[in-house]
Design a protein around this motif. Structure first.
Motif, PDB file in Angstrom:
ATOM      1  N   GLU A   1      11.084  51.576  33.113  1.00  0.00           N
ATOM      2  CA  GLU A   1       9.674  51.959  33.173  1.00  0.00           C
ATOM      3  C   GLU A   1       9.339  52.656  34.467  1.00  0.00           C
TER       4      GLU A   1
ATOM      5  N   VAL B   1      10.180  42.569  35.322  1.00  0.00           N
ATOM      6  CA  VAL B   1       8.967  42.779  34.540  1.00  0.00           C
ATOM      7  C   VAL B   1       7.809  43.135  35.461  1.00  0.00           C
ATOM      8  N   ILE B   2       7.789  42.481  36.654  1.00  0.00           N
ATOM      9  CA  ILE B   2       6.716  42.858  37.581  1.00  0.00           C
ATOM     10  C   ILE B   2       7.155  44.058  38.399  1.00  0.00           C
ATOM     11  N   THR B   3       6.198  44.810  38.872  1.00  0.00           N
ATOM     12  CA  THR B   3       6.488  46.100  39.502  1.00  0.00           C
ATOM     13  C   THR B   3       7.343  45.933  40.741  1.00  0.00           C
TER      14      THR B   3
ATOM     15  N   CYS C   1      13.544  47.111  31.164  1.00  0.00           N
ATOM     16  CA  CYS C   1      12.471  46.862  32.139  1.00  0.00           C
ATOM     17  C   CYS C   1      12.533  47.849  33.281  1.00  0.00           C
TER      18      CYS C   1
ATOM     19  N   LYS D   1      10.843  45.465  39.931  1.00  0.00           N
ATOM     20  CA  LYS D   1      11.526  46.700  39.527  1.00  0.00           C
ATOM     21  C   LYS D   1      12.023  47.461  40.735  1.00  0.00           C
TER      22      LYS D   1
ATOM     23  N   MET E   1      16.475  40.789  34.649  1.00  0.00           N
ATOM     24  CA  MET E   1      15.578  41.321  33.614  1.00  0.00           C
ATOM     25  C   MET E   1      14.232  40.631  33.667  1.00  0.00           C
ATOM     26  N   ASN E   2      14.231  39.314  33.961  1.00  0.00           N
ATOM     27  CA  ASN E   2      12.960  38.613  34.072  1.00  0.00           C
ATOM     28  C   ASN E   2      12.154  39.101  35.253  1.00  0.00           C
TER      29      ASN E   2
ATOM     30  N   LYS F   1       8.528  34.725  39.314  1.00  0.00           N
ATOM     31  CA  LYS F   1       8.982  36.093  39.552  1.00  0.00           C
ATOM     32  C   LYS F   1       8.592  36.545  40.944  1.00  0.00           C
TER      33      LYS F   1
END
Lengths: 327, 343
Positions: free
Chosen positions: B302, B261-263, B299, B266, B257-258, B225
């Motif tokens: 958030e 997950v990490i900021t 995801c 995003k 989407m994978n 990622k």
């Protein structure tokens, strides 16, 4: 002996029927032609006792036929040897017989040519050449069809439809096999491919589900991690704040206490110091420490002097007294 | 008259190039002996016969039992290229059976095959990659490939190969990384993300599909990622969300989407403008596309800024709640929950 097997004949009644009936061997009549015999229907049976073909008499000195139809190999070899020897003898005889008689003594054979001149035999017969050639490009008239004269009996045969086999019924099993085989093979291949395709589809579906679920798991993990970190951070912060507050409160308390404690420290210190004589009037001290001891010592010395004087006086008086007494 | 029972055996195939098969049990030992023959035509005939036989699983087992794999390994190093091509084809047919795959692992044929990766003949290379692709489908095979150091080599081959072989290499890499995490580590060490990013914009649909599938596999482990974020792959992926092929869309959404997950992922996705295409994809009927898009939105939701935007599209997500597939129901429920969360 090795006769072709004849087909097994069976009488309609079931009894066995010979294909060639056994019959006794016919005798050869001495005085009749063979042609006459052929036309006769009945056979003449001869007496076996008078048949010349039957062996009679003692058999131990008979010239017997060989056991097998081929001559005995030993016999064969003997005969061959005999033949070979005869040939050799003949050849030897041939060699000895010269073509020309040998020259008598004192003479010698010599080749001689009797003619003086050799003449070529050039006696050619007169010959004349004649040529003949058919006209080259004359078309041959069509030869009439040669139809040989008819001889013999005409026989024809024809296989009508339905006599050998019925095509429609006979072809069915063949067709069944052919088509069945092809269809089976094709079905197997299609089944295999379908199986593979369904396996792949299942795999793909599983992968999709797995992907979606993995990301959900990871997202939740991440969320959990963030929350946890956040919590830890906040707790730490809170703890620090509490710690600070506590420290400050302690400091304040300590300060107040110290202040209180030290409030009457100063007077007591001063009192103690004063009690211990650290605050003094210098003149007084000086008088006390310097003047008065001197004074005392002076007084003391003065008194001592006085005492001495008095003692001396006393002794004088005593002495005087004593001396007076003595006198 | 012909009987109507159909025989078990296949009809006899008279192919002049094939060597004749001995009867019954004698067939395979004879073929095995012929494989060692110094004559070229004999060997070619034996390989052609073997190629037709090996479709049958019984025969495949017999082949392995009679030790043909040793001979095939020797033939892989043969000088004639047609022999090598035929041998690799036989090996590929062998991997279709599980006994074949086990035997290939046991006899360490993959090591010999890896030498053929630089083969000049196209057909031979293609068959080699087909074998590797089949072997990368299960964990033991991937472990073997990783231990031989094949993963970095395959990564390097991606850029160098012709189109149809490139597909195979990409699909092999994808399965390797999906199955085994060590393979993913090894691949990351050889800059696989950069290589894959170049392939994402290729003109051929198949290559793009395989590249996106590999991408989604590499973005599962955390280092992957991070790498994806570093290499700025997300803008390309957002572009691919509007591609025509459904699978490519699904895979691109999956990678997003994978990574989200990490900021960092995003924020990068939001910067690249992933929200609008993803919302569009939620309406798609294909299960993978819809599910991946929903998860990606979950995801991304958030982030507070995205949540504000997504609150307006809640009705769309609520329509997905009634989908017959359970996965989509769950995904949409989670999405709605996350979007409506307030601190």
């Amino acid at each position: 002996m090795a006769s072709a097997l004849q087909p097994y004949n069976q009488d309609p009644n079931g009894a066995y029927v010979f294909s060639s009936r056994p019959r006794p061997a016919p005798t050869r009549l001495k005085y009749k032609d063979p042609a006459v015999i052929q036309n006769e229907e009945s056979y003449v049976y001869g007496n076996i006792m008078y048949d010349r073909r039957v062996v009679r008499g003692n058999t131990y000195a008979q010239h017997t036929l060989p056991l097998r139809s081929q001559p005995d190999p030993a016999e064969l070899k003997k005969q061959q040897e005999a033949r070979r020897r005869a040939l050799a003898r003949k050849r030897a005889k041939e060699q000895f017989r010269l073509l020309t008689p040998e020259a008598p003594e004192g003479r010698k054979h010599k080749d001689v040519q009797t003619e003086l001149y050799l003449e070529e035999l050039s006696d050619h017969p007169e010959d004349a050449s004649m040529g003949c050639q058919t006209d080259a490009f004359l078309d041959e008239p069509a030869t009439p069809l040669f139809i040989p004269a008819k001889s013999g009996k005409d026989v024809a045969t024809q296989i009508e439809e339905g006599e050998l086999f019925y095509f429609d019924t006979e072809v069915q099993p063949v067709l069944e096999v052919l088509i069945g085989k092809t269809m089976e093979q094709a079905l197997l291949e299609v089944l295999e491919e379908e199986e593979l395709a369904s396996l792949r589809a299942q795999q793909r579906a599983f992968q999709e589900l797995r992907n979606a679920e993995i990301v959900e798991v990871q997202r939740l993990e991440e969320q959990e991690r963030r929350h946890r970190e956040e919590k830890v951070r906040r707790l730490k912060q809170q703890r620090e704040v509490l710690e600070n507050e506590r420290v400050i409160a302690e400091k304040i308390a300590a300060r107040v206490f110290a202040q209180q404690y030290l409030a009457d420290l100063l007077p007591s210190v001063y009192n103690t110091l004063r009690d211990q004589g650290y605050f003094y009037d210098p003149v007084q001290r000086d008088i006390e420490t310097g003047f008065l001891p001197w004074l005392m010592t002076e007084v003391d010395s003065a008194l001592k002097k006085r005492e001495i004087v008095l003692t001396m006086l006393d002794t004088l008086i005593y002495d005087v007294a004593n001396s007076r007494q003595e006198t | 008259m012909a009987g109507s029972r159909i025989s078990e055996q296949l009809p006899p195939l008279i192919d002049r190039n094939q060597s004749p098969l001995a009867f019954g049990q004698r067939a395979l030992p004879r073929l095995a002996a012929e494989l060692q023959n110094p004559e070229l035509t004999v060997r070619q005939g034996a390989l052609a016969a073997l190629r037709d036989l090996i479709h049958d699983p019984e025969r495949a087992y017999e082949t392995i039992y009679h030790g043909c794999l040793e001979r095939l390994k020797v033939l892989l190093k043969d000088e004639d290229s047609s022999i090598r091509t035929a041998t690799t084809e036989v090996l590929y047919l062998l991997t279709a059976h599980s006994v074949g795959r086990e035997a290939i692992l046991r006899e360490d044929v993959v090591g010999c095959l890896s030498e053929l990766l630089d083969e000049p003949v196209d057909a031979c290379r293609r068959n080699t990659h087909l074998v590797l692709k089949m072997m990368s489908g299960f964990p033991a095979g991937v472990a073997c490939m990783v231990s031989l150091g094949l993963v970095p080599r395959l990564v390097m081959k991606v850029a160098a190969e012709t189109e149809d072989i490139r597909e195979l290499v990409l699909s092999t890499l994808g399965s390797c990384m999906r199955v085994d995490t060590q393979a993913a580590q090894a691949a990351l060490a050889s800059d696989v993300v950069t290589v894959l990013r170049e392939q994402l914009t290729h003109s051929s649909t198949n290559i793009r599909r395989e590249a996106t599938a590999a991408m989604i596999a590499i973005s599962v482990p955390p280092q992957g990622k991070v790498k994806v974020c570093e290499e700025e792959v997300l803008p390309v992926l957002v572009q691919l969300l509007s591609d025509e092929d459904l699978e490519i869309k699904a895979n691109a959404a999956g990678t997003i989407m994978n990574t989200a997950v990490i900021t960092k992922g995003k924020f990068q996705s939001l910067q690249a403008g992933a929200l609008a295409p993803l919302l569009h994809l939620v309406e798609c009927e294909h299960r993978a596309v819809c599910a991946n898009a929903l998860r990606a939105l979950t995801c991304l939701a958030e982030v507070p800024r995205a949540r504000e935007q997504l609150l307006q599209h809640l009705p769309l997500l609520q329509t997905r709640l009634n989908h017959p597939e359970p996965i989509i129901q769950r995904a949409s429920a989670t999405a709605i929950q996350v979007i409506s969360w307030t601190p």
